[in-house]
Design an enzyme around this catalytic site. Sequence first.
Site, PDB file in Angstrom:
ATOM      1  N   ASP A 105      92.583  75.228   1.676  1.00 56.17           N
ATOM      2  CA  ASP A 105      91.647  73.992   1.247  1.00 56.17           C
ATOM      3  C   ASP A 105      90.114  74.498   1.456  1.00 56.17           C
ATOM      4  OD1 ASP A 105      90.922  71.365   0.733  1.00 56.17           O
ATOM      5  OD2 ASP A 105      91.357  70.645   2.791  1.00 56.17           O
ATOM      6  N   PHE A 154      96.067  64.845  -0.904  1.00 55.53           N
ATOM      7  CA  PHE A 154      96.505  65.328   0.144  1.00 55.53           C
ATOM      8  C   PHE A 154      98.150  65.428  -0.015  1.00 55.53           C
ATOM      9  CE2 PHE A 154      97.669  65.161   4.624  1.00 55.53           C
ATOM     10  CZ  PHE A 154      96.969  65.969   5.073  1.00 55.53           C
TER      11      PHE A 154
HETATM   12  P1  IMP Z   1      90.838  74.846   5.465  1.00 60.14           P
HETATM   13  O1  IMP Z   1      90.433  75.203   6.815  1.00 60.14           O
HETATM   14  O2  IMP Z   1      90.027  73.522   5.137  1.00 60.14           O
HETATM   15  O3  IMP Z   1      91.305  75.732   4.259  1.00 60.14           O
HETATM   16  O4  IMP Z   1      92.429  74.092   6.039  1.00 60.14           O
HETATM   17  C1  IMP Z   1      93.621  74.602   5.976  1.00 60.14           C
HETATM   18  C2  IMP Z   1      94.677  74.074   6.839  1.00 60.14           C
HETATM   19  O5  IMP Z   1      94.382  72.631   6.775  1.00 60.14           O
HETATM   20  C3  IMP Z   1      95.968  74.210   6.158  1.00 60.14           C
HETATM   21  O6  IMP Z   1      96.536  75.234   6.864  1.00 60.14           O
HETATM   22  C4  IMP Z   1      96.778  72.903   6.680  1.00 60.14           C
HETATM   23  O7  IMP Z   1      97.171  72.837   7.935  1.00 60.14           O
HETATM   24  C5  IMP Z   1      95.680  71.957   6.564  1.00 60.14           C
HETATM   25  N1  IMP Z   1      95.475  71.083   5.246  1.00 60.14           N
HETATM   26  C6  IMP Z   1      94.582  71.153   4.321  1.00 60.14           C
HETATM   27  N2  IMP Z   1      94.810  70.557   3.105  1.00 60.14           N
HETATM   28  C7  IMP Z   1      96.131  69.844   3.360  1.00 60.14           C
HETATM   29  C8  IMP Z   1      96.964  68.992   2.765  1.00 60.14           C
HETATM   30  O8  IMP Z   1      96.795  68.430   1.725  1.00 60.14           O
HETATM   31  N3  IMP Z   1      98.019  68.582   3.592  1.00 60.14           N
HETATM   32  C9  IMP Z   1      98.540  69.078   4.695  1.00 60.14           C
HETATM   33  N4  IMP Z   1      97.599  69.785   5.351  1.00 60.14           N
HETATM   34  C10 IMP Z   1      96.348  70.402   4.678  1.00 60.14           C
END
Ligand code: IMP
Length: 181
Positions: A105, A154
Amino acid sequence: MKPEGKELLTVLFSREKIRDMVQDLAGRINTQYRGEQVVAVCVLKGGFLFFSDLVRQLAPPPDIDFVRMACYGNGTSPSETTCLLKDVETGLQGRHVLVVEDIVDTGRTLALLLEEFSSRKPASLKVCTLVDKKERREVDVPVDFPGFHLEKGFVVGYGMDFSERYRCLDAIHELRFETCS
Ligand code: IMP
């Protein structure tokens, strides 16, 4: 997204679409490594179903290990800090390491993990993610094997959760909240 109101689930990627994507990703990974022995590292918890389907299609079968990062708590917005709650048990020095994520994300979680793994001097370090939300990136992280592209929203299911729910759904669903007016 505001986590309030009735939860609405809509299928975004069906079981069949996921199966085809996992097969495609495995093909790309096998081509890239050309028979080299890899250590595949699953990022828990969200990656567990994807990882188990993916590693069974890698040749030769990879060594496997697991990490757990702390990032999202029980909601849908990232906290400021991310840390390693569970480390791998495999020495990564001199190994070809493939990090397997459910979803990238903002990129913050992955950036911290890559920084940590890089310090262990692997022979190579690559990333595969089933879902790539590249428009939401805040940190520039390399994703070598991206799966589905998701511009916004999401998602839950196929390992991914909202407050620990929906992980066991076969398909990937978009989660929205119905607002009463
Ligand atoms: P980042 O550090 O923002 O890239 O977040 C990564 C982590 O956030 C992923 O490994 C997921 O566990 C969680 N995450 C981010 N977006 C989603 C989503 O749409 N659904 C479920 N988990 C998410």
